[in-house]
Structures are given as C-alpha cells and as structure tokens.
Design a protein around this motif. Sequence first.
Motif, PDB file in Angstrom:
ATOM      1  N   LEU A 113       0.723  -1.096   0.083  1.00 31.52           N
ATOM      2  CA  LEU A 113       0.029   0.142   0.032  1.00 31.52           C
ATOM      3  C   LEU A 113       0.847   1.143  -0.017  1.00 31.52           C
ATOM      4  N   THR A 199     -12.002   3.114  -8.790  1.00 33.43           N
ATOM      5  CA  THR A 199     -11.406   3.985  -7.817  1.00 33.43           C
ATOM      6  C   THR A 199      -9.962   3.758  -7.871  1.00 33.43           C
ATOM      7  N   ARG A 200      -9.204   4.269  -7.074  1.00 32.06           N
ATOM      8  CA  ARG A 200      -7.735   3.976  -6.806  1.00 32.06           C
ATOM      9  C   ARG A 200      -7.558   2.514  -6.161  1.00 32.06           C
ATOM     10  N   ARG A 201      -8.403   2.526  -5.013  1.00 33.04           N
ATOM     11  CA  ARG A 201      -8.438   1.222  -4.346  1.00 33.04           C
ATOM     12  C   ARG A 201      -8.606  -0.092  -5.436  1.00 33.04           C
ATOM     13  N   GLN A 202      -9.750   0.133  -6.160  1.00 33.63           N
ATOM     14  CA  GLN A 202      -9.933  -0.891  -7.157  1.00 33.63           C
ATOM     15  C   GLN A 202      -8.582  -0.734  -7.781  1.00 33.63           C
TER      16      GLN A 202
ATOM     17  N   GLU B  25      -6.486  10.468   0.474  1.00 32.95           N
ATOM     18  CA  GLU B  25      -6.597   9.066   0.016  1.00 32.95           C
ATOM     19  C   GLU B  25      -5.061   8.615   0.197  1.00 32.95           C
ATOM     20  N   PHE B  29      -3.224   5.200   1.910  1.00 35.17           N
ATOM     21  CA  PHE B  29      -2.076   4.144   1.323  1.00 35.17           C
ATOM     22  C   PHE B  29      -0.916   4.199   2.127  1.00 35.17           C
TER      23      PHE B  29
END
Lengths: 297, 307
Positions: A113, A199-202, B25, B29
């Motif tokens: 991450l 999305t960024r997460r996806q 965001e 992360f």
Amino acid sequence: MTDLLEAPAPAPAASGVPATPPRRRRPGLPFSPWHLLLAPTAIVFAIPFVEMFLASLTPASDLVKVPTPFIPSTLTLSGYASLFTTSPVLLWLGNTVIVAGSAIVSHLVLCSLAGYGFARLRFRGRNLGFFGIVATIMIPTQVLMIPTYVLFSRIGLLDSLGAAIVPWLASAFGIFLMRQFFLSLPLELEEAGLLDGCTRRQVFFRIVLPLAKPALATLAIFTLLGSWNDLVWPLIAINNDQAFTLQLGITTFQGARRTEWSLLMAANVVATLPLILFFLVAQKQFIATMTFSGLKG
Amino acid sequence: MTTAPTVPADRRRAIRRRGVARALEGWAFVGPATVLVLGLSIFPAAWSFLLSLQRWDGFSDPVAVGLGNYAYAVSDADLWAAVGHTGLYTLLFVPSSVLLGLLLAVALNRRIRFVGLYRTAIFVPFVASAAATGILSTYLFSPQFGLLNTILRDLGLPPQGWLEDPKQAMVVIALMSLWGSAAFTTVIFLAALQDIPAELVEAALIDGATKRQAFRHVVVPQLTPVIAFATIWQTVEALQLFDLVYTTTRGGPLNATQTVVYYLWNAAFKQTEFGYGSAVAWGLFAITMLITVGVILYSRRARIEAF
C-alpha cells in the motif's frame, strides 16, 4: 528480477562474460579445471549441515566418544524425543510461526500500500514522508534498541509475543522495494482502469497488485528470513520462556544442556530445516531477494 | 498552490477540498506503514540521543551529564579493547568475504556439470540463523568432540582450542560468518558479471587479448563499483557483529571476542546503563557513517563511480 539461475546460457551472446569460451580444457584433464575449486568448496560448505543432521540422529553416547565417529553406529530419534519432551520447543516453534506469519502478512499489506502511494499518488506530505522513510534505512538497530526497549516496557509489551511482532510489522526496506517495483510498471494499465471508472483502491487491488507477484515474493522471503532468524531483539525484549521465539529458545540450551549434543543438534534441525526446505523449493526467489537487498537496498 | 486573486472564492474552496481529498487518499495508502516505520525509528533515534546525554538505569531519575558518557567512552579501556576485537574481526571477515564471493561468482558463472549442485551447497547456509550457526560452531569446533580436532588427530596434528583459545576464537567466528554469508557476496557479483555485455569481452579477445588479460582489463574494471559496494556493506555488517558472539563465546575467552555491540548490549541490558549504552551506539553509528563516506569519497576520487 534478475534471474541468476538461468544465467549461464549456452549461446555466448546471451550469457555473462567469463562463460564465453567454455570448452577449452587443460590437456590431461577430462573435466573443467573449475571443478577443482568448486567441488571441494561445495563439500566444505555442505559439511556443517550434514554433521548437524547426522549428529541429531546419533545416540548421545557416540557423541561423547573421542574420537567422535563421523558416521553414527546406529541412527536414533532419541535426541528429538528428549528435545520435544523436556523442553517447550514446540511452543517456541509455534511462537516463531506466529511472529514470522504476522510479519509477512503485515509487510505484504502495509508495504505494498505505502509503496504504491509513494510511487503513484500526488498528495501533500508525500515527499517529506518518503524522505523520512529513506533516511531511516541508515539508522542501525543498535541506536534503536535501548529506547525501543524502554518504550515497550512503558506500554507493557515486554515479555510478550507482541514485543517480537511489532517491530516486524513494516519496514523502510519493504516500502522502498515496493515503490521501486511500482515505478517500473507502465502507467497505461492504471490509466485505463481509472478512465473506466475504477477508484484508486480498485485499481490497486484489481490491476496493480496481481502484477506485483514477483516483488511480493521478494518481500515475503526477505521478511521471513529476517523475522524467523532474528535473535538480538527477542533476546532483549523477551524474558519469559512462554513467549520465547525458537531462535532465542535454542540459545538457552547452551547453558545447562550444552553437552547434550544430539538434543542441541535436533533443536538446530527444527530451527533451520523449514528455511532450508523452503530455500530448496524456491531457490530462484531467494536469490532474487539476495540480489535486490544487495544491489538496491 | 494557486492563490491567484482572480480565482473566485468558491473555486478556490473546491481546489482546496480536492487537495484535502487527495491527501486523505494518499495517507490512507502510505499512512499505516509510514507511521510504524517512523515511529519505531526516528522517534527512538532522537530519544536515544537524549539518553546518551544522561546517566539512567531505567528506574531512578535520570541525571543529565552532558557529554560525560562520550568522554567516559573515550577513556574506557574495555571499550577500546572491544573496538580492537571488532577491528580484528572486520579485517578477517571483510576482505575474505569479498574475495571469496568474487572467486565463487566467477566459478559459478559458467556452464559446467554439477554447477547447480555446487551453487545450492554454497548458498544454503545463507538461511541458517545466527543461533543455529553458533550452536553448530560449538559442536564442529569443540576441542574434545569436534569434527575439526578429529581430523587434526587423524592427520597426526595437535588438536586446537578453537573457540576456547583467545587467539583462535575470533578466527573461528569469522570462518562461520563466511560460511553463512558467502552466498550474499557471490550473488551480487554474479548479478554484476551477468550485467557486463558479452560483446565487451569478445571485442577484447578478437583484438588479441588473452582470456586472463580480458578478465583483468575488461571484467574487473566493470566490477569495481560492486566491489566497493560489497566492501562497504560487509564492513557495516562486521562492525555490528553480535549474534554469533552471543551464540558461541559470549564474549570470551578472556573477553577476546567481546565486540563493540556485545559490549554495548552488556552495558545497556546487563548493567542497565542506558545512557552509556546509547552513547556507545551513537559512537558506533558515527564511525560507521565516517567509514562509509570515506569509501564513497575515495571511490569517487579514484573514478570508480560506485555511487
């Protein structure tokens, strides 16, 4: 990752340098002279482990004979029996599995991450944060161990398995490794994903992470080796034999049981065999890990 | 950011809101790992420096002593002895590990039979822990029952004291370190060898160089940056030697293997002199940095271009 195992390729153009003129032999020698160096070296390197396995299977009475026979008179599991019945070694093994397992899982999640965030996202404080991470790579553990010990004693973490786990949850090296890997990926895939409305997460979980398997393998092996074999930190932080890691536990045999060689060697086998087997199965990934931690770490 | 007066207030607010959303965001992360890593390094490092200016046993009130701990360290004969033992180990270990790695890399980088077997045998010890290596060393080098003395006796040579002999103990520790870490230097030299374009050597051979000359004048210069790197890396490791000492000799015999980090560990965690231990740690850090910077500057001047 560099693939060293495949390296000495048959075609000289593809191979490394010294492999170029391969088939010139000294007159009178039916094999390459390099065997004269490599075979004895390999034997010398193998002997300690061979001795360890043999001694762990040798009756205790053999091991206090002078001279000690190189090949045991009979093979016996009594060293292992005495190890498992008279010491909490299985508990320690379980502790080490817990420490290494949580270290690996946490490293894979948190470092990938963070590595992705530092590689791809633009946000306030990013450069400062990354600079801080890189700066800590140079700080040696000796500087950190005293205050960390005091800190852990303040928060009541000493003498518990948590003390061994927490320092292994993430590392500057892991973040750095993952960032370098993500920087090397082409941007187009992620951009396409974002345009398609992910999305960024996806994007991270569905597109980027599946591509990151080699880097994740490197990170997992690096973390496994470090956390499985760590000695100095558990030695400092854990004083309670219920929370010993395997490595810390086996060093306690060196006191009262230092002459029970078959027990000591059985303990050594328990402590090293998992990693040896893993190395034999995943030699390529181990070598990639060593190369990376050497050249870029 | 864009704070031009022509931008209307609501757009400015929108931009700021987008900045906040991006920061949220981004930190979602990187936050957890960054907080853990910095919290367990920057903060303790600063604390450690403060501790080095105090006398403190962890229980009673700390006493500020200024640079007293550092002054004491400079005049501490036991610490200097530990520095000497660490230096001896570094001299024994670093050159031999670099040379052995180089030799093994050159040897393993060719297509001969059994090369995979040789490589595995040489690389497997890399996964052995310091605890296991230490216990194994006390067995192999045991004066009474060890394999080494059994071989010496068979050859009609006098058995040695090894780890129990103050003159030999450090040599045994260096040998066992070499056993465990040869894989590391070998691997980085192998990677470097394979990065050298084969055409370079072919060109030299076509120009009439012998194989030896091609190695000396084409391959070695290409490897020099990696040699410099490996030297620094192994030196830093050597200066921090602790684990193998703890698992073999515990600093003995007659303190002959008491290294700086062993001394530090003993001062901090056996004598509970946290302030003095921290001062020694910072001293070690400073010396490590000096040596690293020294090698980098030297290799810059020598145009090795490692860094």
